[in-house]
Design an enzyme around this catalytic site. Structure first.
Site, short mmCIF file in Angstrom:
data_model
loop_
_atom_site.label_atom_id
_atom_site.label_comp_id
_atom_site.label_asym_id
_atom_site.label_seq_id
_atom_site.Cartn_x
_atom_site.Cartn_y
_atom_site.Cartn_z
N SER A 164 0.82 -1.20 0.00
CA SER A 164 0.00 0.00 0.00
C SER A 164 0.87 1.26 0.00
CB SER A 164 -0.95 -0.04 1.20
OG SER A 164 -2.01 0.88 1.06
N ASP A 205 -5.52 -3.64 -2.26
CA ASP A 205 -4.54 -3.27 -1.23
C ASP A 205 -3.94 -4.49 -0.52
OD1 ASP A 205 -3.39 -2.31 1.29
OD2 ASP A 205 -4.34 -0.41 0.81
#
Length: 278
Positions: free
Chosen positions: A44, A159
């Site tokens: 991320s 993510d």
């Protein structure tokens, strides 16, 4: 005569939304103290900073980009509305990434890098080590519901923080012998503030924080040194915190300086070797 052998150092940069700006301060301090960075993994926000550093190899450029971020520049990136599988399409963010790194492929980077994502179709973590860098970063930062997933080879990539918020194993697989991990989820938010979540969305965010917090602590145990910058902001939808680059970067610097002696001990292997012998 004897010599010291140097360990290959890996940097595992964790997830955390705007808290990820602390990664800039971490890298800056490691460089200032001549700590080598041989491999980088990122999840991320960690994939964003780690990927850009692997490309530029100049942390001041990334710091400048972050410090120039303001509401005028940020809001247009978030106005890319989607009515299907995420509030934001992410195409504008992808365009910005491409402006910075072009079509550079991960396998061509001077510093080996891996971005961590998750395939919604199988639930498995995906280690992206090949292909366009901008696309890999885009996949790793695709917070579910917030951003549309990246569709690639029959997969729906989101993510990586939902599986590996501190990607220690990913950087070891690249070849790292010693790992410095950055855990941005060492405290609970908003639990750390003592506020009781009452609204449905607050309860949802708190539940997610608890899950990621515990997973991040577990993954951090696999590292040789763990840095835990304490940034008082939530992840997720708190996008305006990205305008606090200078403040958050300094937290990363301060945290790293406290453990710099411990980090230095990772670099050189004390095992003596005789010249002319392996």
């Amino acid at each position: 005569m004897a010599i010291f052998s140097r360990n290959k150092i890996g940097l595992a940069l964790g997830s955390g939304g705007p808290r990820g700006l602390a990664h800039i301060g971490v890298i800056k301090t490691l460089i200032e103290n001549k700590i080598p960075i041989d491999y980088i993994s990122g999840t991320s926000a960690g994939a964003l900073v780690g990927g850009l550093y692997s490309y530029f190899r100049d942390i001041s450029k990334i710091q400048k980009i972050a410090e120039e971020m303001n509401a005028t520049k940020l809001l247009p990136l978030l106005s890319d509305i989607s009515l299907r599988d995420g509030l934001i399409k992410g195409s504008k963010i992808e365009d910005i990434l491409k402006e910075h790194v072009g079509n550079t492929k991960i396998e061509d980077l001077k510093i080996p890098f891996v971005a961590v994502s998750v395939d919604l179709m199988t639930g498995k973590a995906i280690y992206i080590k090949k292909g366009p860098l901008y696309r890999a970063i885009r996949a790793s930062i695709s917070v579910p519901i917030v951003f549309s997933p990246v569709k690639s080879k029959g997969r729906m990539l989101v993510d990586g923080g939902i599986a590996h918020p501190v990607p220690v194993e990913a950087v070891r697989r690249l070849g790292a012998e010693k790992v410095i991990a950055v855990n941005l989820n060492s405290e609970l938010y908003p639990e750390a503030t003592g506020k009781e979540p009452t609204k449905p969305q607050d309860i949802l965010y708190t539940t997610m924080d608890i899950f990621v917090h515990n997973l991040a602590l577990k993954e951090s145990e696999k590292a040789d040194v763990v840095l835990s910058p304490i940034v008082k902001t939530k992840a997720g939808m708190d996008f305006m915190s990205f305008t606090k680059a200078d403040e958050i970067t300094k937290i990363g610097e301060k945290t790293t300086k406290k453990k710099i002696r411990q980090i230095r001990k990772l670099v050189y292997n004390p095992m003596l070797r005789l010249l002319g012998k392996s």
